[in-house]
Design a protein around this motif. Structure first.
Motif, short mmCIF file in Angstrom:
data_model
loop_
_atom_site.label_atom_id
_atom_site.label_comp_id
_atom_site.label_asym_id
_atom_site.label_seq_id
_atom_site.Cartn_x
_atom_site.Cartn_y
_atom_site.Cartn_z
N ASP A 40 20.27 -5.88 -1.94
CA ASP A 40 19.78 -5.39 -3.23
C ASP A 40 18.26 -5.33 -3.25
O ASP A 40 17.61 -5.71 -4.23
N ALA A 41 17.71 -4.85 -2.13
CA ALA A 41 16.24 -4.77 -2.01
C ALA A 41 15.77 -3.36 -2.36
O ALA A 41 16.53 -2.39 -2.29
N GLN A 42 14.54 -3.29 -2.78
CA GLN A 42 13.92 -2.00 -3.04
C GLN A 42 13.09 -1.62 -1.81
O GLN A 42 12.12 -2.29 -1.47
N VAL A 43 13.51 -0.55 -1.16
CA VAL A 43 12.90 -0.16 0.10
C VAL A 43 12.39 1.28 -0.01
O VAL A 43 13.06 2.16 -0.56
N SER A 44 11.23 1.46 0.51
CA SER A 44 10.68 2.82 0.61
C SER A 44 10.12 2.98 2.01
O SER A 44 9.35 2.13 2.49
N LEU A 45 10.54 4.05 2.69
CA LEU A 45 10.15 4.25 4.08
C LEU A 45 9.67 5.69 4.26
O LEU A 45 10.36 6.64 3.86
N VAL A 46 8.51 5.85 4.83
CA VAL A 46 7.94 7.17 5.12
C VAL A 46 7.52 7.19 6.58
O VAL A 46 6.80 6.30 7.04
N ILE A 47 7.98 8.20 7.32
CA ILE A 47 7.68 8.32 8.75
C ILE A 47 7.12 9.71 9.02
O ILE A 47 7.67 10.72 8.55
N PHE A 48 6.04 9.78 9.75
CA PHE A 48 5.47 11.04 10.22
C PHE A 48 5.55 11.09 11.74
O PHE A 48 5.10 10.17 12.42
N SER A 49 6.12 12.17 12.24
CA SER A 49 6.19 12.34 13.69
C SER A 49 4.83 12.79 14.23
O SER A 49 3.90 13.07 13.46
N SER A 50 4.72 12.87 15.55
CA SER A 50 3.46 13.31 16.17
C SER A 50 3.15 14.77 15.84
O SER A 50 2.00 15.19 15.94
N THR A 51 4.18 15.53 15.44
CA THR A 51 3.97 16.93 15.07
C THR A 51 3.70 17.09 13.57
O THR A 51 3.51 18.21 13.11
N ARG A 70 3.69 -1.22 -7.34
CA ARG A 70 3.96 -2.65 -7.17
C ARG A 70 3.18 -3.21 -5.99
O ARG A 70 2.65 -4.33 -6.04
N TYR A 71 3.08 -2.39 -4.91
CA TYR A 71 2.28 -2.83 -3.76
C TYR A 71 0.81 -2.96 -4.16
O TYR A 71 0.12 -3.90 -3.75
N HIS A 72 0.35 -2.01 -4.97
CA HIS A 72 -1.03 -2.02 -5.43
C HIS A 72 -1.34 -3.32 -6.19
O HIS A 72 -2.37 -3.98 -5.96
N LYS A 73 -0.42 -3.71 -7.07
CA LYS A 73 -0.64 -4.91 -7.88
C LYS A 73 -0.46 -6.19 -7.06
O LYS A 73 -1.20 -7.16 -7.22
N SER A 74 0.54 -6.21 -6.19
CA SER A 74 0.83 -7.43 -5.43
C SER A 74 -0.22 -7.70 -4.35
O SER A 74 -0.65 -8.84 -4.15
N ALA A 75 -0.62 -6.64 -3.63
CA ALA A 75 -1.57 -6.82 -2.54
C ALA A 75 -3.01 -6.83 -3.01
O ALA A 75 -3.90 -7.30 -2.29
N GLY A 76 -3.24 -6.31 -4.21
CA GLY A 76 -4.62 -6.29 -4.71
C GLY A 76 -5.48 -5.26 -4.00
O GLY A 76 -6.71 -5.36 -4.03
N LYS A 77 -4.86 -4.29 -3.37
CA LYS A 77 -5.61 -3.25 -2.67
C LYS A 77 -5.67 -1.98 -3.52
O LYS A 77 -4.70 -1.64 -4.20
N LYS A 78 -6.80 -1.32 -3.49
CA LYS A 78 -7.01 -0.10 -4.26
C LYS A 78 -6.57 1.11 -3.44
O LYS A 78 -7.20 1.45 -2.45
N LEU A 79 -5.47 1.68 -3.86
CA LEU A 79 -4.97 2.86 -3.16
C LEU A 79 -5.49 4.17 -3.77
O LEU A 79 -5.65 5.16 -3.07
N TRP A 80 -5.74 4.14 -5.08
CA TRP A 80 -6.05 5.40 -5.75
C TRP A 80 -7.48 5.49 -6.27
O TRP A 80 -7.98 6.57 -6.51
N ASP A 81 -8.13 4.36 -6.45
CA ASP A 81 -9.40 4.37 -7.18
C ASP A 81 -10.44 5.30 -6.56
O ASP A 81 -11.12 6.04 -7.25
N ALA A 82 -10.61 5.22 -5.25
CA ALA A 82 -11.65 6.03 -4.61
C ALA A 82 -11.39 7.52 -4.81
O ALA A 82 -12.28 8.29 -5.17
N LYS A 83 -10.14 7.91 -4.60
CA LYS A 83 -9.80 9.32 -4.75
C LYS A 83 -9.90 9.75 -6.20
O LYS A 83 -10.44 10.82 -6.52
#
Length: 210
Positions: A40-51, A70-83
């Protein structure tokens, strides 16, 4: 017989690398789905190939944006602010530029100029004079084009009138020639009628009585 360990390093052969990528990607996506159901976990997975081809998976009970928040709040890292800050600054710059252009346009229309310094009126006057010169130049070009078209139409009209006159003369000559020929043939073939004739009696007894 157990499988041998594979050395973890970049696969040089492109075909083998693509095959391995497809297999490992399928395995990771399968594990992500399993852990979602089993735990019952919340999982998000994104993969980019070499192409640059993207593959993704997100738990049915959530969305990628929510997990990133949730990652932004838990890790305390700014993902969007600069952009977001860059976009905000760009939007503010465009807004100020647009407001400035509206003010200049109002000034060119002669509106809201009472508060302007005489030195500020000079470039407005020059801009108006340049605009007026461009308008007059365009008008002169248009008038020249009209005169040129008018001359061309006049020449065409004269040429057509001359052709029509020549055709009319030719038709008149043909009509006169036809009339002359008709009268000539009429004189040649008209029957000659005597001016006088004597009526002979048809009854012989009239001569005998005399």
């Amino acid at each position: 017989m157990g499988r041998g360990k594979i050395e973890i390093k970049r696969i040089e052969n492109s075909t083998n690398r693509q095959v391995t990528y497809s297999k490992r990607r399928g395995g990771i996506l399968k594990k992500a789905k399993e852990i979602t159901v089993l735990c019952d976990a919340q999982v998000s997975l994104v993969i980019f190939s070499s192409t640059g081809k993207m593959s993704e998976y997100c738990s049915p009970s959530t969305e990628l944006v929510n997990i990133l928040d949730r990652y932004h709040k838990s890790a305390g890292k700014k993902l969007w602010d600069a952009k977001h800050e860059h976009l905000s600054n760009e939007l503010e710059r465009i807004k100020k530029e647009n407001d400035s252009m509206h003010i200049k346009l109002r000034h060119l229309k002669g509106e809201d100029i009472t508060s302007l310094h005489p030195k500020e009126l000079i470039p407005i006057e020059e801009a108006l004079e340049n605009g007026l010169a461009c308008v007059r130049s365009r008008q002169m070009q248009y008038l020249k084009m009209l005169k040129k078209n008018e001359r061309s139409l006049e020449e065409d009209n004269r040429r057509l009138s001359y052709i029509l006159h020549q055709q009319q003369l030719a038709m008149d000559i043909n009509v006169r020639e036809m009339d002359h020929g008709y009268h000539q043939r009429e004189r040649e073939y008209h029957p000659q009628m005597p001016f006088g004739f004597r009526v002979q009696p048809i009854q012989p007894n009239l001569h005998q009585n005399k």
